[in-house]
Design an enzyme around this catalytic site. Structure first.
Site, short mmCIF file in Angstrom:
data_model
loop_
_atom_site.label_atom_id
_atom_site.label_comp_id
_atom_site.label_asym_id
_atom_site.label_seq_id
_atom_site.Cartn_x
_atom_site.Cartn_y
_atom_site.Cartn_z
N SER A 119 0.87 -0.88 0.49
CA SER A 119 0.70 -0.12 -0.19
C SER A 119 1.13 1.42 0.14
O SER A 119 1.65 1.47 -0.96
CB SER A 119 -1.04 -0.34 1.00
OG SER A 119 -1.78 1.19 1.27
N HIS A 142 -2.32 -0.76 -5.05
CA HIS A 142 -3.80 -1.16 -5.15
C HIS A 142 -4.10 0.15 -4.55
O HIS A 142 -3.49 0.82 -4.80
CB HIS A 142 -4.96 -2.01 -4.21
CG HIS A 142 -4.38 -1.24 -2.24
ND1 HIS A 142 -4.75 -0.34 -2.40
CD2 HIS A 142 -3.59 -1.81 -1.84
CE1 HIS A 142 -4.54 0.18 -0.85
NE2 HIS A 142 -3.98 -0.77 -0.42
#
Length: 238
Positions: A119, A142
């Site tokens: 992340s 993501h």
């Protein structure tokens, strides 16, 4: 007089021990190798931002990391900085703030991804001059997500897009991956259950240009020592 000298020595030793204990508690330590002082700073667990996370969570607090980075940059003794990452991600703005500071430091920096750099850990990994990753580590790319209640209005979507653009631009400017390739990794379907995105292992992160080099601790330290020597020779040549 001897008693006072012994007392001063004891007090100095106590202060040094307390400072060392404090360094270990915050996950940072400065070591000397080949005549160079290299500071090691760990970013682990979840990056804590504006909200305090539960006490059972392993966290890296940005209000602790940012002053350390300023002190390292201003220090005359510390010649290099090694960032060791094993993080699941966390607060987007806090992580991006730390990454921006790292990318603007004059002190030679290197990052090493161990375990995971997921992340917001991705911008942190690429923020240093040279990034390393061990073969067994993974990185998850993501789209930006927010927890809790989110209003489904155009303003919210616009905020998400702007935040995502900031991350993409930062990663593009600090790594060898293009805007298009990074966005395709973010929006890939079929790899993450109930989510979109991509999980990269060490080889995959290097092949796509996200991380500079496959390697471990010795590789990162060798790089920092070589850069320090190179910059010293340039200064002496002038």
């Amino acid at each position: 007089m001897p008693e006072n000298e012994n007392l001063n020595e004891t007090q100095n030793e106590t202060k040094n021990e307390e400072a060392s204990a404090s360094d270990f508690e915050t996950g940072s330590i400065t070591v000397e190798k080949n005549g160079h002082f290299i500071h090691c700073l760990t970013i682990i667990g979840q990056i804590e931002g504006h909200y305090i996370l539960p006490s059972q969570n392993k966290t890296t607090k940005y209000e602790h990391v940012i002053p350390q980075l300023v002190a390292i940059e201003e220090s005359k003794e510390i010649e290099g900085l090694l960032i060791i990452l094993n993080t699941v991600g966390g607060d987007v703005e806090a992580g991006l703030a730390i990454a921006e500071l790292l990318s603007t430091m004059k002190t030679p920096t290197a990052s090493l991804v161990l375990g995971g750099g997921h992340s917001i850990g991705v911008p942190l990994a690429v923020s240093c001059r040279r990034s390393f990753i061990v073969p067994s580590a993974t990185m998850t790319v993501h789209p930006v997500r927010l927890n809790g209640l989110v209003l489904g209005v155009p303003q919210t979507l616009s905020y998400f897009e702007k935040m995502q653009d900031r991350i993409v631009k930062f990663v593009e400017n600090n790594s060898n991956i293009s805007d298009e390739d990074f966005r395709s990794l973010m929006m890939k379907t079929g790899e993450l259950i109930m989510d979109v995105g991509t999980v990269l292992d060490g080889d995959g992160a290097v092949q796509c240009g996200l991380i500079d080099e496959l390697g471990g601790l010795s590789n990162a330290l060798e790089y920092l020592n070589s850069v320090i020597e190179e910059e010293k020779s340039k200064c002496s040549g002038q």
